[in-house]
Design a protein around this motif. Sequence first.
Motif, PDB file in Angstrom:
ATOM      1  N   ALA A  10     -47.280 -16.248 -27.287  1.00  0.00           N
ATOM      2  CA  ALA A  10     -46.005 -15.911 -27.946  1.00  0.00           C
ATOM      3  C   ALA A  10     -46.110 -16.176 -29.444  1.00  0.00           C
ATOM      4  O   ALA A  10     -45.642 -15.388 -30.278  1.00  0.00           O
ATOM      5  CB  ALA A  10     -44.866 -16.715 -27.333  1.00  0.00           C
ATOM      6  N   MET A  11     -46.738 -17.280 -29.800  1.00  0.00           N
ATOM      7  CA  MET A  11     -46.883 -17.640 -31.211  1.00  0.00           C
ATOM      8  C   MET A  11     -47.820 -16.661 -31.928  1.00  0.00           C
ATOM      9  O   MET A  11     -47.512 -16.164 -33.007  1.00  0.00           O
ATOM     10  CB  MET A  11     -47.433 -19.064 -31.305  1.00  0.00           C
ATOM     11  N   GLU A  12     -48.946 -16.360 -31.307  1.00  0.00           N
ATOM     12  CA  GLU A  12     -49.962 -15.549 -31.992  1.00  0.00           C
ATOM     13  C   GLU A  12     -49.606 -14.067 -32.043  1.00  0.00           C
ATOM     14  O   GLU A  12     -49.982 -13.377 -32.979  1.00  0.00           O
ATOM     15  CB  GLU A  12     -51.308 -15.694 -31.268  1.00  0.00           C
ATOM     16  N   LEU A  13     -48.900 -13.583 -31.027  1.00  0.00           N
ATOM     17  CA  LEU A  13     -48.607 -12.143 -30.984  1.00  0.00           C
ATOM     18  C   LEU A  13     -47.245 -11.810 -31.574  1.00  0.00           C
ATOM     19  O   LEU A  13     -46.954 -10.646 -31.860  1.00  0.00           O
ATOM     20  CB  LEU A  13     -48.703 -11.627 -29.538  1.00  0.00           C
TER      21      LEU A  13
ATOM     22  N   SER B  53     -34.819  -8.346 -26.832  1.00  0.00           N
ATOM     23  CA  SER B  53     -35.697  -8.140 -27.991  1.00  0.00           C
ATOM     24  C   SER B  53     -35.885  -9.350 -28.903  1.00  0.00           C
ATOM     25  O   SER B  53     -36.813  -9.374 -29.703  1.00  0.00           O
ATOM     26  CB  SER B  53     -35.203  -6.946 -28.808  1.00  0.00           C
ATOM     27  N   PHE B  54     -35.023 -10.371 -28.806  1.00  0.00           N
ATOM     28  CA  PHE B  54     -35.216 -11.576 -29.643  1.00  0.00           C
ATOM     29  C   PHE B  54     -35.622 -12.773 -28.789  1.00  0.00           C
ATOM     30  O   PHE B  54     -35.546 -13.914 -29.214  1.00  0.00           O
ATOM     31  CB  PHE B  54     -33.929 -11.866 -30.436  1.00  0.00           C
ATOM     32  N   VAL B  55     -36.092 -12.486 -27.580  1.00  0.00           N
ATOM     33  CA  VAL B  55     -36.503 -13.561 -26.663  1.00  0.00           C
ATOM     34  C   VAL B  55     -38.021 -13.570 -26.575  1.00  0.00           C
ATOM     35  O   VAL B  55     -38.630 -12.614 -26.092  1.00  0.00           O
ATOM     36  CB  VAL B  55     -35.917 -13.347 -25.248  1.00  0.00           C
ATOM     37  N   THR B  56     -38.634 -14.614 -27.065  1.00  0.00           N
ATOM     38  CA  THR B  56     -40.083 -14.786 -26.876  1.00  0.00           C
ATOM     39  C   THR B  56     -40.399 -16.270 -26.795  1.00  0.00           C
ATOM     40  O   THR B  56     -39.667 -17.099 -27.338  1.00  0.00           O
ATOM     41  CB  THR B  56     -40.905 -14.071 -27.973  1.00  0.00           C
ATOM     42  N   GLY B  57     -41.449 -16.588 -26.073  1.00  0.00           N
ATOM     43  CA  GLY B  57     -41.788 -18.001 -25.867  1.00  0.00           C
ATOM     44  C   GLY B  57     -40.807 -18.690 -24.932  1.00  0.00           C
ATOM     45  O   GLY B  57     -40.752 -19.909 -24.863  1.00  0.00           O
ATOM     46  N   ALA B  58     -40.042 -17.890 -24.184  1.00  0.00           N
ATOM     47  CA  ALA B  58     -39.037 -18.469 -23.280  1.00  0.00           C
ATOM     48  C   ALA B  58     -39.599 -18.593 -21.870  1.00  0.00           C
ATOM     49  O   ALA B  58     -40.522 -17.874 -21.487  1.00  0.00           O
ATOM     50  CB  ALA B  58     -37.784 -17.604 -23.267  1.00  0.00           C
ATOM     51  N   GLU B  59     -39.016 -19.501 -21.123  1.00  0.00           N
ATOM     52  CA  GLU B  59     -39.411 -19.702 -19.728  1.00  0.00           C
ATOM     53  C   GLU B  59     -38.138 -19.651 -18.899  1.00  0.00           C
ATOM     54  O   GLU B  59     -37.224 -20.452 -19.118  1.00  0.00           O
ATOM     55  CB  GLU B  59     -40.092 -21.056 -19.557  1.00  0.00           C
ATOM     56  N   ILE B  60     -38.070 -18.707 -17.985  1.00  0.00           N
ATOM     57  CA  ILE B  60     -36.844 -18.522 -17.214  1.00  0.00           C
ATOM     58  C   ILE B  60     -37.100 -18.844 -15.736  1.00  0.00           C
ATOM     59  O   ILE B  60     -37.869 -18.140 -15.070  1.00  0.00           O
ATOM     60  CB  ILE B  60     -36.312 -17.079 -17.356  1.00  0.00           C
ATOM     61  N   PRO B  61     -36.460 -19.901 -15.231  1.00  0.00           N
ATOM     62  CA  PRO B  61     -36.600 -20.166 -13.798  1.00  0.00           C
ATOM     63  C   PRO B  61     -35.828 -19.121 -12.993  1.00  0.00           C
ATOM     64  O   PRO B  61     -34.728 -18.735 -13.381  1.00  0.00           O
ATOM     65  CB  PRO B  61     -35.952 -21.550 -13.619  1.00  0.00           C
ATOM     66  N   VAL B  62     -36.427 -18.654 -11.913  1.00  0.00           N
ATOM     67  CA  VAL B  62     -35.734 -17.743 -10.983  1.00  0.00           C
ATOM     68  C   VAL B  62     -35.852 -18.439  -9.636  1.00  0.00           C
ATOM     69  O   VAL B  62     -36.640 -18.060  -8.773  1.00  0.00           O
ATOM     70  CB  VAL B  62     -36.393 -16.346 -10.971  1.00  0.00           C
ATOM     71  N   ASP B  63     -35.104 -19.535  -9.500  1.00  0.00           N
ATOM     72  CA  ASP B  63     -35.415 -20.490  -8.432  1.00  0.00           C
ATOM     73  C   ASP B  63     -34.186 -21.049  -7.726  1.00  0.00           C
ATOM     74  O   ASP B  63     -34.280 -22.091  -7.056  1.00  0.00           O
ATOM     75  CB  ASP B  63     -36.249 -21.652  -9.009  1.00  0.00           C
ATOM     76  N   GLY B  64     -33.046 -20.409  -7.882  1.00  0.00           N
ATOM     77  CA  GLY B  64     -31.842 -20.902  -7.207  1.00  0.00           C
ATOM     78  C   GLY B  64     -31.426 -22.291  -7.673  1.00  0.00           C
ATOM     79  O   GLY B  64     -30.695 -22.981  -6.973  1.00  0.00           O
ATOM     80  N   GLY B  65     -31.944 -22.720  -8.832  1.00  0.00           N
ATOM     81  CA  GLY B  65     -31.558 -24.020  -9.382  1.00  0.00           C
ATOM     82  C   GLY B  65     -32.493 -25.159  -9.011  1.00  0.00           C
ATOM     83  O   GLY B  65     -32.236 -26.322  -9.338  1.00  0.00           O
TER      84      GLY B  65
END
Length: 261
Positions: A172-175, A234-246
């Motif tokens: 995310a940082m380099e690209l 479009s302004f989301v990078t370097g993010a981590e999104i859980p898809v785990d029911g909490g």
Amino acid sequence: MVSLQLDGRTVVVTGAGQGQGAAEARFLVEAGARVIATDLAADVPAGLTALPSASVSAGAGLVYRQLDVTDASGWSRLAGWIKAQGWAVDGLVNNAGITQRSRLLDASVADLQRVYEVNVAGSLLGIQALAPLMGGGSSIVNVGSVAGVTAHYPVAYTASKWALRGLSQVAAMELGPRGIRVNTVHPGFIDTPMTAGARPEFRVATLAETPLGRTGSVEEVAGVVLFLLSPLSSFVTGAEIPVDGGQAGHGGAMSVSDAMR
Ligand SMILES: NC(=O)c1ccc[n+]([C@@H]2O[C@H](COP(=O)([O-])OP(=O)(O)OC[C@H]3O[C@@H](n4cnc5c(N)ncnc54)[C@H](O)[C@@H]3O)[C@@H](O)[C@H]2O)c1
């Protein structure tokens, strides 16, 4: 206009033959993308045959290519083939992954290496092969796991998913300066062929730690992946999104909460 449509965009999905990858390929085709679905099998996997095929003229649809993500020369051949079609790459989903259920005191170095080879090196090779074909506005999604944010018991798998987070953040940082976004989704317990082999105790114990109280579906992961590939993020990078029911969000406090009821 607010839209998740990906018309005119070309997206590569690894491990697309079944499970989450197949659902991601299907969602992307439905969103108007040209999907290059890849997996180990030589022939188009059964789960993908119903999808329309893509052609140079009619962009939306699916093309299947055999690819072992651990094979650097396979990635080069894929990149060369895409270039020869005259296509750019607008998206990459590093979804292919394997699990390995050895416990801490039993896991061998070979176990660790094999899981790293697929889950970490496979994603690195994908980024290295396809980032040169990507322009500004492209998006890479790496498929992590709730195991990569917790102390999940299968040690080799857990370590590989933690490592994948590091790779994602560096990418995310380099690209970013080239306008390429890199994000990670962390699925919890999703019903797929991978989890079909888990012991019943694992299912029961995981559900006890999952505030939504159920397993997730492949479509529920694919929806988040689609969002991350679309201009809506479009302004989301370097993010981590859980898809785990909490599951990961309570940090292990659910059993305390339940005990205090
Ligand atoms: N199912 C879950 O509960 C869960 C939870 C967290 C994370 N994940 C992750 O989600 C991703 C997809 O998992 P799934 O549950 O759909 O698994 P799955 O086993 O159903 O599908 C994985 C696909 O990856 C392919 N694959 C394996 N090794 C490969 C290689 N070397 N090269 C190319 N393709 C390869 C397989 O052939 C298969 O089609 C994986 O990265 C997995 O670690 C799954």
